[in-house]
Design a protein around this motif. Structure first.
Motif, mmCIF file in Angstrom:
data_model
loop_
_atom_site.group_PDB
_atom_site.id
_atom_site.type_symbol
_atom_site.label_atom_id
_atom_site.label_comp_id
_atom_site.label_asym_id
_atom_site.label_seq_id
_atom_site.Cartn_x
_atom_site.Cartn_y
_atom_site.Cartn_z
ATOM 1 N N PHE A 1 16.729 -13.391 -33.565
ATOM 2 C CA PHE A 1 15.344 -13.527 -33.112
ATOM 3 C C PHE A 1 14.929 -12.322 -32.263
ATOM 4 C CE2 PHE A 1 12.641 -14.768 -29.510
ATOM 5 C CZ PHE A 1 11.467 -15.060 -30.198
ATOM 6 N N LEU A 2 15.785 -11.939 -31.321
ATOM 7 C CA LEU A 2 15.445 -10.798 -30.466
ATOM 8 C C LEU A 2 15.362 -9.507 -31.272
ATOM 9 C CD1 LEU A 2 17.668 -11.579 -27.346
ATOM 10 C CD2 LEU A 2 15.180 -11.787 -27.539
ATOM 11 N N GLU A 3 16.195 -9.388 -32.273
ATOM 12 C CA GLU A 3 16.141 -8.185 -33.101
ATOM 13 C C GLU A 3 14.817 -8.080 -33.845
ATOM 14 O OE1 GLU A 3 18.948 -5.940 -36.417
ATOM 15 O OE2 GLU A 3 19.450 -7.947 -35.701
ATOM 16 N N ALA A 4 14.349 -9.192 -34.414
ATOM 17 C CA ALA A 4 13.053 -9.184 -35.097
ATOM 18 C C ALA A 4 11.909 -8.952 -34.106
ATOM 19 C CB ALA A 4 12.854 -10.500 -35.843
ATOM 20 N N ARG A 5 12.003 -9.575 -32.938
ATOM 21 C CA ARG A 5 10.956 -9.393 -31.930
ATOM 22 C C ARG A 5 10.922 -7.967 -31.416
ATOM 23 N NH1 ARG A 5 6.604 -9.643 -30.672
ATOM 24 N NH2 ARG A 5 5.710 -10.433 -28.737
#
Length: 464
Positions: free
Chosen positions: A212-216
């Protein structure tokens, strides 16, 4: 004196066949095993040259076969199971690899007793994903001579042994190949592919957070780049480096010019009291006053439309005081947007790094106890064993042939089984004339062996 009437007449004893001879009671109790053994040993001794020759041929043939069999090498790797704290993510990875069975897969695993991580590792190593990767990496279809992937998978499974020690839970991977370097390389590829699949299929909370953090981060990075680009373009077109500082500098500069203008006008009025308007000093002061007024009008933006596009406005080194309030609003908005995106990006970057560290802690890492090394000793074939086995087999066949031939010659010719066998042999011999030349020289030896066998048996069975 005639004794013919009183003497008993001796009747002739009828002749009985050899197998119907009466046996004395004391001989019936004597075991015949020792006598038969002597007969068999004597028969083997009589044919010792034949047996030695056949055993030698068997040794030569088995030696040739032993050296013609392709050599195989075993490369072994041993893996230690991961820590118990990492079992949750590994179980989820195994469920994902097996097709996402979910709760049913967990229930089935508990019913089957597959609770250890070593069993899950074995399941991953035996999966189709790992096999297909190795088949493509080492071109095993060409090596094994297979056309379909299914056949290549079967051959790879036959050349690979994966087992688990139930006490220590240590996993053993053994790869068999004709090339020792390729055997070690395939074993190492098994370990690397296991590591990759476990890390890829792990569905722990830290992994989900990291994804999730990577996409964000990617989205915030794009927004930050866009905000920085708009801000830089706006500042470049409007010469707006820092609106707040520029406003302060412009006001101070305007005040300085205004003071100089007031001083010049006062000086001009004083000169007019002494000199005429055509005087050089009067004209010089008047020119300076005009220039100061022009600069003040330029700094104040007199005659400019503040709402007009910047491309249509007069090019200047700094924006005018008239335009500073409007530029300040846009500048502050773009500057604030850029700073917000920078703060979000910085915070997400910290969280992303922490999530990666946590993911590494939760993902089970394959611990290699013994790495696959290049074997320097073949594991197959056992040449000495093959040679000795071939020689023993040839000797046993030759001995059986000697015993069988002797028993055949001893059998009565009126026996229907022998008559039938002779008929079959005669028919086959007539169809294959070559057999006549090959077996002609052995008839006398077989007859002699049969007579020796009968004579020895009669001597042993004769009453003492």
């Amino acid at each position: 004196m005639n004794y013919s009437s009183s003497a008993p007449v001796r009747q002739p004893v009828p002749e009985l066949p050899e197998h119907d001879l009466p046996i004395a009671p004391e001989l019936q109790e004597t075991p015949q095993g020792s006598g038969d053994s002597v007969v068999y040993l004597r028969l083997l001794w009589e044919h010792r040259r034949l047996l030695a020759r056949v055993a030698l041929y068997g040794l030569l043939a088995s030696t040739l076969i032993a050296f013609l069999i392709p050599v195989r090498y075993d490369s072994t790797a041993r893996l230690m199971p991961p820590d118990s704290s990492q079992s949750g993510g590994l179980a989820m990875a195994a469920a994902a690899l097996s097709g996402g069975a979910g709760g049913l897969g967990g229930i089935a695993s508990e019913m089957l007793g597959m609770k250890s991580t070593s069993d899950i590792f074995v399941g991953i190593l035996s999966s189709r994903s790992v096999q297909d990767k190795l088949i493509q990496q080492f071109d095993l279809k060409k090596l094994y001579g297979d056309r379909r992937m299914e056949d290549a998978r079967k051959d790879l499974a036959e050349h690979t042994g994966i087992s688990v020690d139930r006490k220590s839970q240590i996993i053993t991977i053994t790869v068999v190949d004709h090339d020792p370097k390729r055997a070690a390389a395939i074993g190492q590829a098994y370990v690397e592919e296991l590591n990759r699949l476990v890390a890829e299929l792990s569905t722990s909370s830290a992994r989900r957070e990291r994804i999730f953090l990577e996409a964000r981060l990617q989205a915030v990075n794009k927004d930050l780049e866009s905000a920085e680009k708009e801000f830089s373009q706006f500042a470049s077109k409007n010469s707006a480096i820092d609106i707040k500082e520029q406003s302060r500098a412009m006001v101070e500069a305007a005040a300085t010019l205004q003071g100089q203008l007031i001083a010049s006008e006062s000086e001009l009025e004083g000169l007019r009291q002494v000199y005429t308007d055509n005087n050089v000093r009067v004209r010089s002061v008047r020119a300076r006053i005009d220039e100061l007024k022009h600069q003040l009008e330029k700094m104040g933006g007199k005659g400019e439309d503040a709402s007009a596009p910047s491309s249509q406005q007069q090019a200047a080194l700094y924006p005018s005081i008239r335009r500073l309030p409007l530029l300040g609003v846009t500048y502050a908005d773009l500057f604030r947007r850029t700073r917000v995106e920078e703060a979000v990006f910085e915070a997400l970057t910290k969280e992303y790094e922490l999530a990666k560290v946590q993911e590494v802690k939760e993902i089970p890492v394959v611990k290699v106890l013994d790495s696959p090394s290049i074997p320097d000793k073949r594991s197959f074939p056992p040449r000495l064993l093959i040679m000795l086995s071939g020689m023993a087999f040839a000797f046993a066949v030759a001995s059986s042939w000697v015993f069988g031939k002797a028993a055949w010659d001893q059998t009565d010719s009126s026996d229907p089984r022998k008559a039938f066998a002779q008929e079959v042999f005669t028919t086959v011999k007539a169809q294959l004339p070559k057999f006549a030349h090959n077996g002609a020289g052995k008839h006398s030896s077989t007859e002699e062996s049969g007579s020796l066998f009968r004579r020895s048996r009669n001597e042993d069975e004769a009453p003492k």
